[in-house]
Each structure stands twice: as C-alpha cells, then as structure tokens.
Motif scaffolding. Structure first.
Motif, PDB file in Angstrom:
ATOM      1  N   ALA A   9       0.841  -1.205   0.000  1.00  0.00           N
ATOM      2  CA  ALA A   9       0.000   0.000   0.000  1.00  0.00           C
ATOM      3  C   ALA A   9       0.870   1.247   0.000  1.00  0.00           C
ATOM      4  N   ALA A  10       1.955   1.219   0.779  1.00  0.00           N
ATOM      5  CA  ALA A  10       2.862   2.366   0.816  1.00  0.00           C
ATOM      6  C   ALA A  10       3.503   2.590  -0.542  1.00  0.00           C
ATOM      7  N   GLN A  11       3.944   1.517  -1.194  1.00  0.00           N
ATOM      8  CA  GLN A  11       4.556   1.636  -2.516  1.00  0.00           C
ATOM      9  C   GLN A  11       3.569   2.205  -3.532  1.00  0.00           C
ATOM     10  N   PHE A  13       0.995   4.138  -2.886  1.00  0.00           N
ATOM     11  CA  PHE A  13       0.779   5.548  -2.583  1.00  0.00           C
ATOM     12  C   PHE A  13       1.950   6.391  -3.067  1.00  0.00           C
ATOM     13  N   VAL A  14       3.168   5.954  -2.789  1.00  0.00           N
ATOM     14  CA  VAL A  14       4.364   6.695  -3.213  1.00  0.00           C
ATOM     15  C   VAL A  14       4.371   6.846  -4.728  1.00  0.00           C
ATOM     16  N   GLU A  15       4.019   5.793  -5.439  1.00  0.00           N
ATOM     17  CA  GLU A  15       3.978   5.865  -6.903  1.00  0.00           C
ATOM     18  C   GLU A  15       2.853   6.784  -7.372  1.00  0.00           C
ATOM     19  N   GLU A  16       1.716   6.746  -6.696  1.00  0.00           N
ATOM     20  CA  GLU A  16       0.612   7.644  -7.051  1.00  0.00           C
ATOM     21  C   GLU A  16       1.028   9.104  -6.888  1.00  0.00           C
ATOM     22  N   VAL A  17       1.720   9.403  -5.800  1.00  0.00           N
ATOM     23  CA  VAL A  17       2.201  10.776  -5.583  1.00  0.00           C
ATOM     24  C   VAL A  17       3.162  11.170  -6.699  1.00  0.00           C
ATOM     25  N   SER A  18       4.071  10.261  -7.054  1.00  0.00           N
ATOM     26  CA  SER A  18       5.046  10.603  -8.098  1.00  0.00           C
ATOM     27  C   SER A  18       4.357  10.885  -9.429  1.00  0.00           C
ATOM     28  N   LEU A  19       3.343  10.101  -9.752  1.00  0.00           N
ATOM     29  CA  LEU A  19       2.607  10.317 -11.001  1.00  0.00           C
ATOM     30  C   LEU A  19       1.770  11.596 -10.945  1.00  0.00           C
TER      31      LEU A  19
END
Length: 165
Positions: A9-11, A13-19
């Motif tokens: 879930a953390a990964q 979220f981190v990828e969603e923020v980057s996109l």
C-alpha cells in the motif's frame, strides 16, 4: 513510532504521488520522495533512509532533495543530538505552493486582457473565447485570496500538535 501501511500500500501511494506531481514538472523520483515523506514514520528521513525506502541511488536522492529544497517542498533539518541531516516536508509547503500557483492566475488574466485589447474592435464571436478566459481567471484571482485567508485562519485556530499545512 506509528505504524506504516503495508509495504504494498505504501509503494502504491508513493507511486501515485510521483505520477500526480510529474505533470507539474517534478521528476518521478522527486514525487516518490514527497510521497515517502508524507507517510514515513518518523517524518524526518536521512538521504540513506530515502534511498533504502525507494530503491534509489544516494546520488539521485541527493540531486532530487536539492531540487525539492529549492522549490520549497521539503527542508533539511538537524535533529537534537544528531550529526546527520534529515529531510522532511515543509509545514507551509502546500499553502505556499498554492499561493505560487495563484500568482499564475494574475499572469494569465493579464495576458487575456492584452488579447482583448488587441481584439478591441473585433466582432463579439471573435472576442468570446478570450472574454471567457479573462472572466474565469479574473474570478479566481478575486476569490482565491479569501479562501487562503480562511485556510490560514482555520489553521491558526487548531492546536499546535494538529496544525499541519
């Protein structure tokens, strides 16, 4: 220390923020740093912590943290008794980011105004696109400062341990 969401879930979220930040000119690793700093516990992370959490090189973390400091999204801090530098999200980053974007409203409104001056004698249908653009940007230019004032007032009323921008 609080619990982090599952690694998966953390990964995500981190990828969603980057996109999410990429269209605004933030390179993907920069968005990943922002994403991680938003959920990390503790909220202060070393460059090594960021590299390990994101699977990135220390060099890319170093380059991108300098960029994120320059654009005022994160800050470098020293913790009492520590000799290492840590990074964290700036408490006022989001309000400042929005205020900077609000300045762009004025720039676009003025450009539309100049376009309307160019078309001063043009028929109404030809002016319509610029008039709509001008009206929208003028509206938001007028209204956004009041919203920001309300935001700041709301934040000022929150207890210090809960007041995060």
């Amino acid at each position: 220390m609080g619990e982090l969401p599952s690694a998966s879930a953390a990964q995500h979220f981190v990828e969603e923020v980057s996109l999410t930040f990429e269209p605004f000119g933030v390179p993907r690793i920069g968005g990943q740093i922002i994403g991680w700093l938003l959920i990390a516990d503790p909220p202060q992370q070393t460059g090594g912590d960021l590299a390990a959490a994101l699977g990135a090189s220390k060099a890319s973390i170093s380059t991108m943290t300098r960029f994120l400091i320059q654009v005022r999204l994160i800050e470098r801090v020293r913790l009492p008794g520590q000799r290492r530098d840590y990074f964290q999200i700036r408490a006022t980053a989001w309000a400042e980011l929005l205020e900077a974007r609000m300045a762009g409203l004025t720039t676009i409104r003025r450009m539309a105004e100049r376009g309307l001056a160019v078309l001063a004698d043009a028929p109404a249908p030809q002016r319509a696109r610029l008039e709509t653009m001008y009206a929208m940007y003028a509206f938001f230019e007028r209204e956004m400062p009041a919203l920001m004032d309300r935001w700041h007032a709301q934040q000022a009323q929150r207890p210090a341990d809960q007041a995060h921008e």
